[in-house]
Motif scaffolding. Sequence first.
Motif, mmCIF file in Angstrom:
data_model
loop_
_atom_site.group_PDB
_atom_site.id
_atom_site.type_symbol
_atom_site.label_atom_id
_atom_site.label_comp_id
_atom_site.label_asym_id
_atom_site.label_seq_id
_atom_site.Cartn_x
_atom_site.Cartn_y
_atom_site.Cartn_z
ATOM 1 N N ASP A 12 0.854 -1.376 -0.101
ATOM 2 C CA ASP A 12 -0.104 -0.163 0.120
ATOM 3 C C ASP A 12 1.008 1.213 -0.162
ATOM 4 N N PHE A 13 1.931 1.174 0.247
ATOM 5 C CA PHE A 13 2.861 2.472 0.231
ATOM 6 C C PHE A 13 4.083 2.230 -0.768
ATOM 7 N N GLU A 14 3.893 1.747 -1.857
ATOM 8 C CA GLU A 14 4.922 1.725 -2.873
ATOM 9 C C GLU A 14 5.240 3.238 -3.497
ATOM 10 N N THR A 15 4.226 3.923 -3.716
ATOM 11 C CA THR A 15 4.373 5.345 -4.255
ATOM 12 C C THR A 15 5.044 6.293 -3.130
ATOM 13 N N LEU A 16 4.642 6.002 -1.691
ATOM 14 C CA LEU A 16 5.192 6.849 -0.530
ATOM 15 C C LEU A 16 6.723 6.477 -0.662
ATOM 16 N N VAL A 17 7.332 5.214 -0.698
ATOM 17 C CA VAL A 17 8.646 4.639 -0.554
ATOM 18 C C VAL A 17 9.416 5.444 -1.901
ATOM 19 N N ALA A 18 8.900 5.533 -3.121
ATOM 20 C CA ALA A 18 9.529 5.950 -4.206
ATOM 21 C C ALA A 18 9.675 7.321 -4.007
ATOM 22 N N ALA A 19 8.868 8.203 -3.478
ATOM 23 C CA ALA A 19 8.961 9.468 -3.318
ATOM 24 C C ALA A 19 9.850 9.642 -2.405
ATOM 25 N N VAL A 20 10.026 8.855 -1.128
ATOM 26 C CA VAL A 20 11.020 9.066 -0.322
ATOM 27 C C VAL A 20 12.286 8.804 -0.710
ATOM 28 N N LYS A 21 12.477 7.866 -1.583
ATOM 29 C CA LYS A 21 13.714 7.538 -2.236
ATOM 30 C C LYS A 21 14.154 8.930 -2.914
ATOM 31 N N ALA A 22 13.128 9.252 -3.882
ATOM 32 C CA ALA A 22 13.242 10.443 -4.850
ATOM 33 C C ALA A 22 13.752 11.847 -4.029
ATOM 34 N N ALA A 23 13.264 11.749 -2.911
ATOM 35 C CA ALA A 23 13.522 13.113 -2.190
ATOM 36 C C ALA A 23 14.758 12.882 -1.197
ATOM 37 N N GLY A 24 15.538 11.899 -1.338
ATOM 38 C CA GLY A 24 16.668 11.457 -0.663
ATOM 39 C C GLY A 24 16.474 11.395 0.854
ATOM 40 N N LEU A 25 15.332 11.023 1.516
ATOM 41 C CA LEU A 25 14.807 10.953 2.759
ATOM 42 C C LEU A 25 15.061 9.510 3.264
ATOM 43 N N VAL A 26 15.660 8.694 2.746
ATOM 44 C CA VAL A 26 15.823 7.254 3.212
ATOM 45 C C VAL A 26 16.287 7.034 4.382
ATOM 46 N N GLU A 27 17.580 7.629 4.301
ATOM 47 C CA GLU A 27 18.684 7.526 5.359
ATOM 48 C C GLU A 27 18.038 8.478 6.637
ATOM 49 N N THR A 28 17.536 9.592 6.442
ATOM 50 C CA THR A 28 16.786 10.235 7.551
ATOM 51 C C THR A 28 15.599 9.408 8.491
ATOM 52 N N LEU A 29 14.930 8.834 7.439
ATOM 53 C CA LEU A 29 13.593 8.073 7.974
ATOM 54 C C LEU A 29 14.113 6.691 8.583
ATOM 55 N N SER A 30 15.266 6.343 8.123
ATOM 56 C CA SER A 30 15.686 5.258 8.673
ATOM 57 C C SER A 30 16.666 5.227 9.857
ATOM 58 N N GLY A 31 16.795 6.624 10.363
ATOM 59 C CA GLY A 31 17.701 7.021 11.493
ATOM 60 C C GLY A 31 16.935 6.787 12.742
ATOM 61 N N GLU A 32 17.672 7.100 13.616
ATOM 62 C CA GLU A 32 17.183 6.930 15.163
ATOM 63 C C GLU A 32 16.021 7.597 15.531
ATOM 64 N N GLY A 33 15.747 8.476 15.028
ATOM 65 C CA GLY A 33 14.226 9.148 15.328
ATOM 66 C C GLY A 33 14.098 9.584 16.694
ATOM 67 N N PRO A 34 12.916 9.211 17.407
ATOM 68 C CA PRO A 34 11.920 8.706 16.953
ATOM 69 C C PRO A 34 10.916 9.694 15.817
ATOM 70 N N PHE A 35 10.250 9.158 15.070
ATOM 71 C CA PHE A 35 9.324 9.873 14.131
ATOM 72 C C PHE A 35 8.063 9.393 14.082
#
Length: 168
Positions: A45-68
Amino acid sequence: MTLLRKTALALMMSGLVATPALAGHHEGKDKAVGTIVDVAAGNADFETLVAAVKAAGLVETLSGEGPFTVFAPTDEAFATLPAGTLESLLKPENKDQLVSILTYHVVSGKVKAADVVKMDSATTVNGQSADITVMGDTVRIDGATVTATDIYASNGVIHVIDTVIIPD
């Protein structure tokens, strides 16, 4: 806490059921099943969101310690954007706008559903405030309806929404 908010909380906690694709992530209170990105990437259900997160360069940030806390729009939510909007946002030259939109869906800290219903607004990671309203058993953030709650990740929590919310 007002009676309306108490009732909304009770209804939200009992009435919102995760879709079957999300149900596996809903088992066990606070059970960490990977980072927010891992959880989203593991859900169709989140394929588009994941593609957008990748395109925005936010994968590392949202995989970081957080919490978010992520108010995550589904693929269906992205499909309701005006024709051409998503394609335009995914272009490298529009990365700043995409980052602004995606970070508008993120709140610092682990904000569980029980906390969300007590809030009138939330300051998002992009710095803007998103309005939260509770009416009956419906919880909305900037007009998007929360359809599933408290999907836990090792670095935060995801609440599913039915609309892509756009900052001012």
